[in-house]
Scaffold this motif. Structure first.
Motif, PDB file in Angstrom:
ATOM      1  N   TRP A   1       0.821  -1.213   0.000  1.00  0.00           N
ATOM      2  CA  TRP A   1       0.000   0.000   0.000  1.00  0.00           C
ATOM      3  C   TRP A   1       0.852   1.259   0.000  1.00  0.00           C
ATOM      4  CZ3 TRP A   1      -5.393   0.207  -0.109  1.00  0.00           C
ATOM      5  CH2 TRP A   1      -6.019  -1.040  -0.076  1.00  0.00           C
ATOM      6  N   ASP A   2       2.044   1.150   0.554  1.00  0.00           N
ATOM      7  CA  ASP A   2       2.977   2.280   0.591  1.00  0.00           C
ATOM      8  C   ASP A   2       4.361   1.670   0.789  1.00  0.00           C
ATOM      9  OD1 ASP A   2       4.712   4.283   1.300  1.00  0.00           O
ATOM     10  OD2 ASP A   2       3.307   5.321   2.639  1.00  0.00           O
TER      11      ASP A   2
ATOM     12  N   ARG B   1       6.642   1.823   3.802  1.00  0.00           N
ATOM     13  CA  ARG B   1       6.172   1.349   5.109  1.00  0.00           C
ATOM     14  C   ARG B   1       6.354  -0.152   5.284  1.00  0.00           C
ATOM     15  NH1 ARG B   1       2.841   5.330   7.737  1.00  0.00           N
ATOM     16  NH2 ARG B   1       2.620   7.101   6.347  1.00  0.00           N
TER      17      ARG B   1
ATOM     18  N   LYS C   1       6.211   3.734   9.100  1.00  0.00           N
ATOM     19  CA  LYS C   1       7.232   3.922   8.060  1.00  0.00           C
ATOM     20  C   LYS C   1       8.457   3.064   8.375  1.00  0.00           C
ATOM     21  CE  LYS C   1       5.982   8.544   6.680  1.00  0.00           C
ATOM     22  NZ  LYS C   1       5.998   9.904   7.199  1.00  0.00           N
TER      23      LYS C   1
ATOM     24  N   HIS D   1      -4.180   8.008   5.368  1.00  0.00           N
ATOM     25  CA  HIS D   1      -3.014   7.768   4.506  1.00  0.00           C
ATOM     26  C   HIS D   1      -3.280   6.652   3.512  1.00  0.00           C
ATOM     27  CE1 HIS D   1      -0.399  10.357   6.861  1.00  0.00           C
ATOM     28  NE2 HIS D   1      -0.820   9.758   7.970  1.00  0.00           N
TER      29      HIS D   1
END
Lengths: 99, 455
Positions: B125-126, B129, B373, B411
């Motif tokens: 998703w990111d 992270r 993160k 987010h």
């Protein structure tokens, strides 16, 4: 509550028991980190445990055996059992001299 | 044929109907792995020549005969198991084949995959992270659809935590429901293999395949394995408990989504009532003491003589855990720490047992925050335990617990929701999750995750 402090000697003793070689930096780091952890888990003292029976396993299964006559297919041949060893002689593991 | 996003059971049906071949299916996922794995690092080993069976991802903690198995630790960098774990063997018998061995925290110690000796896995998703952990590779692999399903192991949250952070469905079964034979041991009185999937039906199907007594794991249970696929479709109304102590210190956005999900459950006709569970902080302590003790014992076997490398190859986290376990087990401290923790474990078990006299299932948030993160691990001295504070109670008691996605935060990161049940009550947990899926489709979270990773 008194803060528990693990000394350098404690850490070196634990490392010896665990058969781990630590650098000086690691010894210092673990003195702090292990102390912090031990400090945290003290919260268990808030609960009354005098008459509580300890749990060592949660399935409550007892006397688990193979049935008579059953074959154990897990058995590895000597070749299979030693195939991952770095040092071996024929079908034996080679270890450092003990005496 | 467009295979993108199809569930494990849908793919299986296509094979049965001969609309695709096993080779096509495997090549399809291999192509996706080739495209996305360099970025995500979800797999440690990819079996590129494997073109048969229905592909899935096996956490690299399951011994696979003839296929390198590392537990993401350099100690086992060169270990080729001479035997097959019961779980992966059972899946073979069900026509499945591991297409790759997924990344994880080394020895499954952690909730980030940061401690993997083969590099951190990125959250699909990111990519900046963590995917969560320790079964982070398995969760990331299915979230990005590099395989349609995966198998993980859960000791203190290792299936549920990454499932929450990657927005997939992950089940920690009852301790003893699934055999641990051939699973590289971490905390032997805690370890539970379990399925991670994109649909509840897939989860029920996989659980059925891997559950059951195994004569090679004396702690596996002989309790009958229900047909979960049928069980989930029964029309049932449950009494659901909510514990206030599980909402302390939880991120507001997570709380809101969890309350929204509870509203859905009420709308579906389930009754909801408050219950009293011990604060999770006690489970954290019990877990920390007992699990470290078991780790120090389990990792004592690695001497580099019979297989693998010697003890100088252990990473920081493993060393730290071995040392603490050795401390709490040592003379003079055993009663104060180890034995006392075993007693509190009894208290926690009794607490759950008494609550389950009143309610059928317990729901709540899964993680205190959404995916952090990469690098933030160091900011939290107690990172793993903090992240798994809501997962460790079920692990301590040995009861089953499922994580499902219930939305995204600001987010765009998935939020997990837990459903805990009584011992061996996976059928009811999955039944409730299935009702929720039919009603909400998890608010589109799983589909959104997959859509980000096009063919």
């Amino acid at each position: 509550m008194k803060k528990i402090e693990l000394t350098r000697e404690d850490i070196l003793h634990l490392a010896k028991l665990s058969s781990l070689k630590l650098t000086d930096q690691e010894v210092e780091k673990y003195c702090n980190q292990l102390g912090e952890t031990v400090e945290f888990v003290k919260n268990l003292k808030e609960l009354k445990t005098d008459v509580v029976i300890p749990t060592s396993q949660i399935t409550n299964l007892t006397d688990v055996f193979f049935t008579d006559g059953e074959t154990n297919k897990r058995v590895l041949t000597k070749e299979k059992a030693t195939e991952n060893a770095k040092y071996k002689k024929e079908k034996y593991f080679v270890v450092k001299r003990i005496m | 044929m467009n295979l993108h996003g199809k569930s494990l059971l849908e793919l299986r049906q296509l094979l049965t109907d001969k609309k695709i071949s096993e080779k096509e299916l495997n090549l399809y996922f291999l192509k996706r792995i080739k495209k996305y794995n360099p970025k995500l690092n979800a797999f440690i080993t990819v079996l590129e020549n494997n073109h048969s069976g229905i592909p899935y991802g096996a956490k690299d903690i399951f011994c696979t005969k003839g296929i390198r198995t590392t537990a993401a630790a350099k100690v086992l960098d060169n270990f080729i198991p001479p035997y097959e774990s019961t779980v992966t063997r059972k899946l073979q018998e069900a026509g499945m084949a591991a297409l790759g061995k997924t990344n994880m925290d080394a020895w499954a110690h952690g909730a980030s995959t940061e401690t993997s000796d083969y590099g951190v896995t990125k959250n699909p998703w990111d990519n900046g992270r963590y995917p969560g952990g320790s079964s982070g590779g398995s969760a990331a692999a299915i979230s990005a659809y590099l395989v349609s399903a995966a198998i993980g192991t859960d000791t203190g949250g290792s299936i549920r935590h990454p499932s929450a952070w990657c927005g997939v469905i992950g089940l920690k079964p009852t301790y003893g429901r699934v055999s641990r034979y051939g699973v590289i041991a971490m905390g032997s009185s805690w370890d539970c293999p379990g399925p991670m999937t994109l649909t509840v039906e897939d989860n029920a199907y996989l659980l059925k395949q891997i559950a059951g007594q195994d004569k090679y794991d004396a702690t596996s249970s002989g309790s009958a394995v229900p047909d979960y696929s049928n069980e989930i479709k029964k029309n049932k109304k449950f009494k659901i408990g909510i514990a206030e102590s599980y909402f302390d210190g939880i991120d507001d956005q997570i709380k809101n989504q969890v309350y929204k999900a509870i509203k859905v459950l009420k709308k579906l006709g389930h009754s909801v009532k408050p219950i009293k569970l011990l604060p999770p902080k006690y489970s954290i302590s019990v877990y920390t003491i007992l699990q470290r003790a078991e780790v120090s014992s389990n990792l004592s076997r690695y001497d580099g003589v019979r297989y693998g490398n010697d003890r100088s190859f252990f990473g920081q986290e493993a060393k730290r855990r071995i040392m603490l376990g050795t401390y709490t087990l040592s003379y003079g401290y055993y009663d104060a720490y180890y034995k006392n923790a075993q007693k509190v474990r009894t208290i926690i078990i009794e607490n759950f047992k008494s609550v389950f006299k009143d309610v059928d299932l317990i729901v709540g948030p899964n993680t205190p925050v959404t995916a952090l993160k990469i690098g933030e691990f160091d900011k939290y001295p107690f990172y793993g335990e903090l992240m798994d504070q809501l997962n460790e109670p079920a692990s301590t008691a040995g009861i089953p617990d499922l994580s499902i996605p219930v939305g995204l935060d600001s987010h765009n990161l998935p939020i997990g929701f837990k459903i805990m049940g009584n011992y061996f009550d996976e059928a009811n947990i999955l039944n409730l999750a299935y009702q929720f899926e039919k009603e909400t489709d998890f608010f589109g979270v799983i589909k959104k995750g997959i859509e980000r990773y096009k063919d």
